[in-house]
Design an enzyme around this catalytic site. Structure first.
Site, PDB file in Angstrom:
ATOM      1  N   GLY A  83      -2.010   4.840  -4.048  1.00 41.10           N
ATOM      2  CA  GLY A  83      -2.688   3.581  -4.324  1.00 41.10           C
ATOM      3  C   GLY A  83      -1.917   2.386  -3.810  1.00 41.10           C
TER       4      GLY A  83
ATOM      5  CB  THR B 281      -0.939   0.012   1.210  1.00 43.30           C
ATOM      6  OG1 THR B 281      -0.181  -0.149   2.406  1.00 43.30           O
ATOM      7  CG2 THR B 281      -1.953  -1.117   1.109  1.00 43.30           C
TER       8      THR B 281
ATOM      9  CG  ASP C 201      -5.621  -3.252   9.812  1.00 40.33           C
ATOM     10  OD1 ASP C 201      -4.509  -3.727   9.520  1.00 40.33           O
ATOM     11  OD2 ASP C 201      -5.842  -2.607  10.862  1.00 40.33           O
TER      12      ASP C 201
END
Length: 305
Positions: free
Chosen positions: A221, A216, A247
């Protein structure tokens, strides 16, 4: 079950502040909030809201916080058959979030460090299609996860190591990494783990046996490396709190994997879930339900079969 989580269960105490304090500084608190947390636990809740069958292996204390954490999992429809109550304090995280959504966190493990992988927990994990693990502070719980990874056989393993495990380095983590179907990292974590930039680091992790590496990149993005490398843009949103963004990304990605989607669809769904998560305070309030994503799934060419 579809996915069983293994990780810390924490009560998050969240404080919105003007800025993150430096040593000797004094900064006023704008607002505060208590919420259930823990990296793998947040991902499992995200999957439950997307209509996956989920369960969890973990520990809570025999205190008010432990009762609160158990009720939160039950309310989300997560099976809590292997969440055991231990004498002592539940895990606690103090999180300070500034107006840009950046954060600083302090973790007290409590009884999370009492996790042991007995036969009951092993049999429970073997019922899952995927076991998703996140980091613990203590060595005992880490060794329990190493044992679990070595004895799962055909069950796929997903891991979000966070900075705690990334700092352990490639050599120490290799026994788990080589069994990973998916490894979730952010830009800082992959640097800590491999000593390289995210693209070169992802290639190194693939060489170590990781099937898919998902990195990530915040407003940029994500980067996903499976059979090929993909840069996938973030979805525009107003960032309120970045707590739990990774998460949420993992929940979307794993949901795609459960439904036989390719790396691109998995990554795009992960990005979308993360963008919704950061639009609200805390790790769970912004996690979407399946009905909220039906239009989005059609847009990305989700294979309904």
């Amino acid at each position: 079950m579809d996915v069983v989580g293994v990780g810390a269960l924490n009560l998050d105490r969240l404080y919105l502040v003007e800025r993150i304090a430096s040593a000797g500084d004094e900064v006023p608190v704008i607002s505060s909030k208590e919420a259930p947390g823990g990296s793998a636990a947040n991902t499992i809740v995200g999957l439950a809201r997307l209509v996956a069958a989920t369960g969890f292996i973990g520990r809570v204390g025999d205190d008010r916080e432990g009762e609160f954490l158990l009720e939160a999992m039950e309310r989300e429809g997560v099976d809590r058959g292997e969440i055991k109550v231990c004498e002592g304090d539940s895990g606690l995280v103090l999180a300070f979030v500034d107006r840009r959504g950046e954060r600083a966190m302090y973790a007290y493990p409590g009884v999370n460090d009492a996790l042991a992988m007995d036969e009951s927990a092993l049999e429970y994990a073997r019922k899952a299609r995927i076991v998703h693990m996140s980091s613990f502070v203590g060595d005992r719980s880490y060794e329990a996860q190493r044992r679990l990874a070595s004895e799962l056989g055909g069950v796929k393993i997903s891991l979000a190591p966070g900075t705690l495990y990334a700092r352990r380095g490639l050599e120490e983590m290799e026994a788990i990494l080589k069994k990973c179907e998916v490894l979730f990292l952010n830009r800082e974590e992959i640097g800590l783990l491999t000593g390289k930039g995210y693209e070169e680091g992802a290639a190194l992790l693939r060489a170590k046996g990781v099937r898919n590496v998902a990195v990530t990149l915040g407003p940029e993005g994500c980067y996903v490396l499976g059979d090929e490398g993909l840069h996938l843009p973030a979805y525009r949103t107003e960032v309120v709190d970045t707590t739990g963004a990774g998460d949420a990304f993992a929940a979307g990605f794993l949901f795609g994997l459960l439904h036989g989607q390719g790396a691109e669809a998995c990554g795009r769904l992960g990005n979308r879930c993360a963008s919704l998560c950061v639009s609200k305070v805390g790790a769970r309030d912004g996690l979407p339900h399946r009905r909220e994503l039906e239009g989005f799934l059609r847009e990305i060419g989700w294979n309904q079969g």
